[in-house]
Motif scaffolding. Sequence first.
Motif, mmCIF file in Angstrom:
data_model
loop_
_atom_site.group_PDB
_atom_site.id
_atom_site.type_symbol
_atom_site.label_atom_id
_atom_site.label_comp_id
_atom_site.label_asym_id
_atom_site.label_seq_id
_atom_site.Cartn_x
_atom_site.Cartn_y
_atom_site.Cartn_z
ATOM 1 N N ASP A 190 0.831 -1.206 0.000
ATOM 2 C CA ASP A 190 0.000 0.000 0.000
ATOM 3 C C ASP A 190 0.864 1.254 0.000
ATOM 4 O O ASP A 190 0.489 2.274 -0.569
ATOM 5 N N VAL A 191 2.011 1.178 0.669
ATOM 6 C CA VAL A 191 2.935 2.311 0.714
ATOM 7 C C VAL A 191 4.362 1.769 0.736
ATOM 8 O O VAL A 191 4.640 0.739 1.358
ATOM 9 N N CYS A 192 5.248 2.457 0.018
ATOM 10 C CA CYS A 192 6.662 2.091 -0.020
ATOM 11 C C CYS A 192 7.479 3.255 0.516
ATOM 12 O O CYS A 192 7.353 4.386 0.023
ATOM 13 N N LEU A 193 8.288 2.988 1.519
ATOM 14 C CA LEU A 193 9.126 4.015 2.129
ATOM 15 C C LEU A 193 10.570 3.773 1.709
ATOM 16 O O LEU A 193 11.130 2.705 1.988
ATOM 17 N N VAL A 194 11.165 4.757 1.037
ATOM 18 C CA VAL A 194 12.544 4.631 0.565
ATOM 19 C C VAL A 194 13.404 5.635 1.323
ATOM 20 O O VAL A 194 13.131 6.844 1.294
ATOM 21 N N PHE A 195 14.460 5.140 1.986
ATOM 22 C CA PHE A 195 15.292 5.973 2.855
ATOM 23 C C PHE A 195 16.640 6.236 2.194
ATOM 24 O O PHE A 195 17.347 5.298 1.797
ATOM 25 N N LEU A 196 17.021 7.516 2.119
ATOM 26 C CA LEU A 196 18.273 7.947 1.501
ATOM 27 C C LEU A 196 19.063 8.804 2.488
ATOM 28 O O LEU A 196 18.491 9.492 3.331
ATOM 29 N N ASN A 197 20.395 8.782 2.355
ATOM 30 C CA ASN A 197 21.211 9.705 3.141
ATOM 31 C C ASN A 197 22.383 10.215 2.315
ATOM 32 O O ASN A 197 22.696 9.685 1.244
ATOM 33 N N ALA A 198 23.015 11.257 2.813
ATOM 34 C CA ALA A 198 24.240 11.798 2.213
ATOM 35 C C ALA A 198 25.168 12.192 3.353
ATOM 36 O O ALA A 198 24.767 12.899 4.277
ATOM 37 N N LEU A 199 26.411 11.720 3.282
ATOM 38 C CA LEU A 199 27.377 11.895 4.367
ATOM 39 C C LEU A 199 28.548 12.758 3.922
ATOM 40 O O LEU A 199 29.054 12.617 2.808
ATOM 41 N N ALA A 200 28.974 13.647 4.785
ATOM 42 C CA ALA A 200 30.230 14.384 4.649
ATOM 43 C C ALA A 200 30.593 14.877 6.038
ATOM 44 O O ALA A 200 29.778 14.814 6.964
ATOM 45 N N GLY A 201 31.816 15.385 6.192
ATOM 46 C CA GLY A 201 32.199 15.871 7.499
ATOM 47 C C GLY A 201 33.611 16.397 7.511
ATOM 48 O O GLY A 201 34.239 16.584 6.463
ATOM 49 N N GLU A 202 34.106 16.614 8.713
ATOM 50 C CA GLU A 202 35.408 17.236 8.880
ATOM 51 C C GLU A 202 36.492 16.447 8.155
ATOM 52 O O GLU A 202 36.559 15.227 8.244
ATOM 53 N N GLY A 203 37.340 17.173 7.432
ATOM 54 C CA GLY A 203 38.480 16.564 6.769
ATOM 55 C C GLY A 203 38.331 16.341 5.285
ATOM 56 O O GLY A 203 39.330 16.152 4.585
ATOM 57 N N ALA A 204 37.106 16.354 4.767
ATOM 58 C CA ALA A 204 36.909 16.128 3.336
ATOM 59 C C ALA A 204 35.629 16.803 2.881
ATOM 60 O O ALA A 204 34.642 16.860 3.617
ATOM 61 N N ASP A 205 35.649 17.295 1.660
ATOM 62 C CA ASP A 205 34.461 17.913 1.081
ATOM 63 C C ASP A 205 33.646 16.879 0.308
ATOM 64 O O ASP A 205 34.088 15.745 0.085
ATOM 65 N N ARG A 206 32.475 17.279 -0.103
ATOM 66 C CA ARG A 206 31.557 16.361 -0.775
ATOM 67 C C ARG A 206 32.010 16.077 -2.210
ATOM 68 O O ARG A 206 32.623 16.919 -2.864
ATOM 69 N N THR A 207 31.681 14.892 -2.669
ATOM 70 C CA THR A 207 32.019 14.486 -4.032
ATOM 71 C C THR A 207 30.796 14.367 -4.926
ATOM 72 O O THR A 207 30.931 14.183 -6.135
ATOM 73 N N GLU A 208 29.610 14.447 -4.352
ATOM 74 C CA GLU A 208 28.381 14.356 -5.139
ATOM 75 C C GLU A 208 27.229 14.995 -4.376
ATOM 76 O O GLU A 208 27.244 15.069 -3.147
ATOM 77 N N LEU A 209 26.236 15.456 -5.127
ATOM 78 C CA LEU A 209 25.029 16.026 -4.528
ATOM 79 C C LEU A 209 23.815 15.128 -4.747
ATOM 80 O O LEU A 209 22.713 15.450 -4.325
ATOM 81 N N TYR A 210 23.997 14.021 -5.439
ATOM 82 C CA TYR A 210 22.992 12.968 -5.552
ATOM 83 C C TYR A 210 23.751 11.665 -5.709
ATOM 84 O O TYR A 210 24.965 11.664 -5.920
ATOM 85 N N ASN A 211 23.077 10.538 -5.587
ATOM 86 C CA ASN A 211 23.752 9.250 -5.626
ATOM 87 C C ASN A 211 23.031 8.327 -6.598
ATOM 88 O O ASN A 211 21.826 8.091 -6.470
ATOM 89 N N ASP A 212 23.774 7.783 -7.550
ATOM 90 C CA ASP A 212 23.166 6.967 -8.597
ATOM 91 C C ASP A 212 22.498 5.716 -8.050
ATOM 92 O O ASP A 212 21.380 5.364 -8.468
ATOM 93 N N ASP A 213 23.154 5.016 -7.123
ATOM 94 C CA ASP A 213 22.561 3.792 -6.576
ATOM 95 C C ASP A 213 21.252 4.091 -5.854
ATOM 96 O O ASP A 213 20.245 3.388 -6.046
ATOM 97 N N GLN A 214 21.264 5.125 -5.015
ATOM 98 C CA GLN A 214 20.052 5.468 -4.280
ATOM 99 C C GLN A 214 18.938 5.921 -5.225
ATOM 100 O O GLN A 214 17.771 5.545 -5.045
ATOM 101 N N ASP A 215 19.292 6.731 -6.210
ATOM 102 C CA ASP A 215 18.270 7.239 -7.127
ATOM 103 C C ASP A 215 17.693 6.117 -7.992
ATOM 104 O O ASP A 215 16.497 6.121 -8.311
ATOM 105 N N THR A 216 18.529 5.142 -8.369
ATOM 106 C CA THR A 216 18.027 3.971 -9.090
ATOM 107 C C THR A 216 17.060 3.183 -8.222
ATOM 108 O O THR A 216 16.018 2.694 -8.700
ATOM 109 N N MET A 217 17.372 3.065 -6.938
ATOM 110 C CA MET A 217 16.479 2.379 -6.007
ATOM 111 C C MET A 217 15.123 3.077 -5.951
ATOM 112 O O MET A 217 14.069 2.419 -6.014
ATOM 113 N N VAL A 218 15.130 4.407 -5.844
ATOM 114 C CA VAL A 218 13.862 5.148 -5.805
ATOM 115 C C VAL A 218 13.060 4.896 -7.075
ATOM 116 O O VAL A 218 11.856 4.577 -7.027
ATOM 117 N N SER A 219 13.706 5.023 -8.227
ATOM 118 C CA SER A 219 13.002 4.868 -9.503
ATOM 119 C C SER A 219 12.486 3.450 -9.689
ATOM 120 O O SER A 219 11.377 3.242 -10.220
#
Length: 755
Positions: free
Chosen positions: A479-508
């Motif tokens: 009846d309902v599908c809940l898809v959970f995504l996250n994005a991690l970054a923190g001290e010592g390194a900057d981000r390498t992406e603003l979306y994620n192909d694996d997660q977005d494929t899962m959603v689609s």
Amino acid sequence: MRWHALATLTLLQWATATPSSPSEGLLKKDGVSLGSWQEAYAKASSFVSKLNNSQKLSLITGNNVNNTGGTFEALTFEDGSQGVEYYYYVSAFSQASALAMTWDKDAFYAQAKAVATEHYLKGVHIVNGPTSQPLGRTVWSGRLGETFSPDPYLNGIAFGVSVKAYTDTGVVAGGKHFLLNEQETNRLSASTGGSGGSTSSAAPYSSNADDKALHELYLWPFYDAVKNGMGAVMCAMNEVNNTLSCENSELLLKRLKTELGYPGMVYPDVDAQSTAKGSAINGLDYGSSRIWSDSAVNELLSNGTLTQARLNDMAIRNLMGYYYVHLDNGTHPSVADRDAFVDVRANHSRLIRANGGKSVILLKNTDNALPLKRPHTMSVFGSHARAAIAGPNVEFTVQGSGPTYNGHLATGTGSGEGSMSYLIDPHAALTRKASEDGTMIRWILNDTYSSSATGLPSGIGDAGTFISASYSAYAEYSDVCLVFLNALAGEGADRTELYNDDQDTMVSTVASSCNNTVVIINTVGARLVDQWIENENVTAVLYSSLLGQESGNSIVDILYGDTNPSGRLTYTLAKNESDYPVGICETKQCNFTEGVYIDYRYFDAYNITPRYPFGHGLSYTTFSYSSLSVSSSTLSFLSTYPTGSLSVGGYTDLWDTVTTISATITNTGSVSGAEVAQLYLTYPSSAKQPIKQLRGFERIDLSPGEQKTVSFSLRRRDISYWDVAAQKWAVARGTYIVRVGTSSRDLKLVGSFVV
């Protein structure tokens, strides 16, 4: 001995001779009024007057000091704003970026007070926080989870309120990072060349910003913090305009200690102190005994490079915050061992859960897909829904820059990490809710899954192997599908992406078989959604930052409507990565050529349509706006420049209310909810300002049919711009347009006043 004379700061007199003249920025009894800091100054001065130079040096290098008046124990510093880091029996609070999404000043204060209380009870004197910066010049910055917002007004309010809560509790707020440390890349050393032939430099990158951007963006929140009692400031690792932040007289002496009237100590980030002379004469007050050795400091004193007055000043400033928050009153506990059973959590779990719910933003809700109403079947997808493989606390450490986290992401990394006594993940919270409702719940708790099986599992296969279903199979029968995504970054390194192909494929993939797909995102910074947001089967999206130890409960409270979502975006969500103006600087010289045009200011200036604008957020109810009123439509009494006395927080009249804007908000829906009314100001063209800027916000709770009047007080500083030529905050003559609404792109009421 007590000093009863009025304590004040000297005005900064810039030396016209050699840069080694060290007399700038000293605490004295003339110039800048200390106001409520007077007693702290008297106590600190009295204590320091009894010390010899060796004892003063011990004080400013973090050692115990013994004198005729007794023993002063060295100050204890600890991270951070998300809780007492690496301690047992403490709470893990939501990150500052999540807290800011509440747009709730009461929530800002309540969480900061709880965080400060836990530090206090563990015996900590100075919290390395709250964190104003990185402000958010670039969305790729790795540490945006620790900070509030790229909007200086919202950032300043949250920063200032948090400082006040720390101070009221009895710990010293160590605001950071001062200044312009907008990325992690090259923070310790930077490339000096371009592609194809770069060489390494021993120095970090240099943030090169003009005077206007420095004041109207990056320095702005520190005014709020100083005004609200900040007693310590952490200078950053990077250079500013080619001078190390911790040896930068322009920043530390001219701007912080004089323009802002800051009376406290400046201490360095890790390895940010470089030289004995440069740090001592240019504004650093606390440092390393390795760099400030007896021999080094005595040599500086003997040759006149460092004056006795400046050494005294450094010692006094080290004590100002200590006395200001009354750490000398005899009630402060001794420092606890990290694993000692000193339980400081009280009822903070309830606060964390409530603030977590307030932080969640409802981005999309087609045909009222949410809240959920006792669904018969539910499927849960994604590793972000479940616990990590080990933890929490010592074993549970969030490391690196991701780009995603294999488990439920509820705290950050480095100094943005909370120490969890436990973690409620969404799968656990949903399972409990399903058991109450009689819902059948299925799950595939991984971001990648190779099964292409059709239909539901039918039993045990050959050799006892389980016949597993695919994403599509589970999705089709739910009846309902809940898809959970996250994005991690923190001290010592900057981000390498603003979306994620694996997660977005899962959603689609899930959405291709489930016509009621709800996506839940927890992210340290902007996480783009355009890969699937227009899919008609994606019916709802919840979005927030990292919510702390009660994260799963907070999310489920929103999903089922126990909490009506009221979170709002604290930055702009673009459609494409290329829509953002600034990337990560890879070279030594990082030129802030965008000036003040970051986030929505940039999107407005270049007419770029965002996916979701700054300030956006939906509710399970609806609201109407009416009756805009301006208390003073003509301001004829304002001088161009401030005329008040210089005090802690800058010129006193910068804080004067010059007019008040009010509007009526009505809950026109059928359930109770909270609205966040936002005020944006447009300046006269002569001020050369962005098209509009946030200058007020109020969160209000309303029952169905209830209406309330919200008021926004505009201070003189809120209608001022930085006059570079005059080196003062100025008020432009002309018409100011005020707009009130629900986001930077949804402004429902318009008014004006004239200066």
